[in-house]
Design an enzyme around this catalytic site. Structure first.
Site, short mmCIF file in Angstrom:
data_model
loop_
_atom_site.label_atom_id
_atom_site.label_comp_id
_atom_site.label_asym_id
_atom_site.label_seq_id
_atom_site.Cartn_x
_atom_site.Cartn_y
_atom_site.Cartn_z
N TYR A 140 -13.69 23.56 27.83
CA TYR A 140 -12.25 23.69 27.63
C TYR A 140 -11.86 23.28 26.22
CZ TYR A 140 -11.95 18.60 28.34
OH TYR A 140 -12.12 17.24 28.23
N ASN A 194 -22.20 13.84 26.53
CA ASN A 194 -21.71 13.23 25.29
C ASN A 194 -22.83 12.39 24.69
OD1 ASN A 194 -19.23 14.35 25.72
ND2 ASN A 194 -18.20 12.45 26.31
N TYR A 196 -23.69 9.88 21.71
CA TYR A 196 -23.08 9.01 20.69
C TYR A 196 -24.16 8.37 19.82
CZ TYR A 196 -19.00 9.14 23.81
OH TYR A 196 -17.95 9.54 24.61
N HIS A 205 -7.69 8.66 26.10
CA HIS A 205 -7.26 9.93 26.69
C HIS A 205 -7.30 9.82 28.20
CE1 HIS A 205 -11.63 10.12 26.94
NE2 HIS A 205 -11.49 11.04 27.89
N HIS A 267 -8.44 5.96 28.99
CA HIS A 267 -9.72 5.28 28.80
C HIS A 267 -10.35 5.78 27.50
CE1 HIS A 267 -10.68 8.92 31.22
NE2 HIS A 267 -11.75 9.01 30.43
N ARG A 278 -26.29 6.24 22.59
CA ARG A 278 -25.91 6.26 24.01
C ARG A 278 -25.54 7.67 24.40
NH1 ARG A 278 -20.70 5.88 26.86
NH2 ARG A 278 -21.13 5.33 29.02
#
Length: 395
Positions: A140, A194, A196, A205, A267, A278
């Site tokens: 999205y 994700n 990182y 968000h 959060h 991570r």
């Protein structure tokens, strides 16, 4: 001699001296008696009044400070109450063993490698400094990709614009969650990885309510971190306020968000909480009525001549979207200097003609400097302008 001093004989002089000494002694005794009387009166007053008169000022000061202390206590109570509400919408499970984590992490590395080779669809991969996202099943638009900013503006990509969920995600992750009744069979149709790097973050968000069902399930890998609720971000340099709740997330743990934690409070991942690499796999289900970009409804006059061939080859680029961000790798040192994140990318759209006092040290966006350099190549007038004294270069 006694007559010369005014006394008739020595006995009179001795008598007069004795009476004077008695008077002095009597004065001292009277003063002592008066002091004793004052002390007795003070003791009687103290017995009648629990606090001395001098304490009145202190008591008044305490009374004056009570409202201030009460406001602080009320704020603390409100914060504790909100933290309690957040906790009520969180479920955590330590589900994956060290060996299972290692197998899944090896698969994540394979995803990164395939993305580096360009083997995924365009909208599957989204790169940002110190954080890459890989969409599978459903993707999205969000953040800087939106023409209009704000909640409710997010849209799903057309079907097929992102790659399908890899088999290993079903076999190693989703199936185990189903077996432990964390989610029902067939719930997940969207998986996001994700990835990182140290110092990476994602701003506060709420996962779009009009896009995704609840709950939101995430599984953490590679290292421990924290998920924070209710933070406020400021930028240049980046600063983050104290969270309402900081939730530790361990390697191999599953975090399930619903209710207040998912819908009523933001959060985020703070930069200071990513000390090592991570990765997190986020598993969600899209709503049946979720809005979706409709490329077919776009007028053919607005599409480039090569659109049809690109569409057939799977290389779609919806003109309703803004250009994608750079696919360069982030500089490992970027965590230690001010960074421009999604919420202040508007700065990149300003004039490429920078005044002398705003040289490179004021911005760290890779895209900003590259676009500035390319604009100077496209615009000879700008390159020859006497006001343009900053030499742009690639880095």
């Amino acid at each position: 001699m006694a007559a010369a001093s005014g006394y008739t004989d020595l006995r009179e002089k001795l008598k007069s001296m004795t009476s004077r000494d008695n008077y002095k002694a009597g004065s001292r005794e009277a003063a002592a008696a008066a002091a004793a009387a004052v002390a007795a009166a003070a003791a009687a007053a103290a017995a009648a009044e629990p606090y001395p008169a001098s304490g009145t000022t202190k008591r008044k000061y305490q009374e004056d400070s009570d409202p201030e202390r009460s406001d602080y206590e009320e704020h603390q109570l409100q914060k504790e109450e909100e933290a309690r509400k957040v906790k009520s919408g969180i479920r955590q499970i330590r589900l994956f063993s060290q060996d299972e984590c290692s197998k899944i992490e090896a698969r994540i590395d394979e995803v990164v490698s395939r993305a580096e080779k360009g083997l995924y669809n365009e909208h599957t991969v989204d790169r940002a400094p110190l954080r890459n996202k890989y969409f599978f099943g459903e993707g999205y638009t969000y953040g800087a990709q939106l023409q209009k900013r704000g909640p409710g503006q997010e849209r799903l990509y057309p079907p097929g614009d992102v790659d399908e969920i890899p088999d290993w995600v079903h076999q190693l992750v989703i199936q185990k969650l189903v077996e432990h009744r964390v989610i029902p069979e067939g719930f997940v149709n969207s998986a996001v990885i994700n990835d990182y790097q140290p110092g990476g973050c994602i701003v506060s968000h709420v996962d779009p309510i009009h896009i995704f069902e609840r709950p939101i399930v995430s599984v953490s890998f590679f290292s421990d971190s924290a998920l924070c609720f209710g933070c406020k971000f400021q930028f240049k340099p980046i600063r983050v306020s104290e969270p309402v709740l900081s939730l530790p997330v361990r390697r191999g743990s599953v975090t399930v968000l619903s209710g207040y934690a998912a819908d009523e409070i933001t959060h985020c991942i703070r930069p200071q909480d990513i000390k090592e690499r991570r990765a997190v796999i986020i598993l969600r289900k899209t709503r049946l009525d979720a809005p979706r970009l409709e490329t077919k409804s776009l007028s053919s006059s607005t599409l480039p001549p090569s659109y049809a061939s690109d569409r057939l080859s799977g290389n779609t680029r919806d003109p309703a979207l803004k250009p994608k961000r750079s696919h360069r790798k982030a500089d490992p040192d970027a965590a230690h200097r001010p960074r421009i994140l999604e919420m202040d990318k508007e700065e990149n759209r300003r004039s490429v003609l920078l005044p002398t006092h705003r040289r490179r040290g004021s911005f760290s966006s890779e895209n900003y400097w590259r676009k500035s350099y390319e604009s100077s190549e496209d615009c000879p007038e700008a390159a020859s302008s006497p006001t343009r004294k900053v030499k742009m270069r690639r880095h």
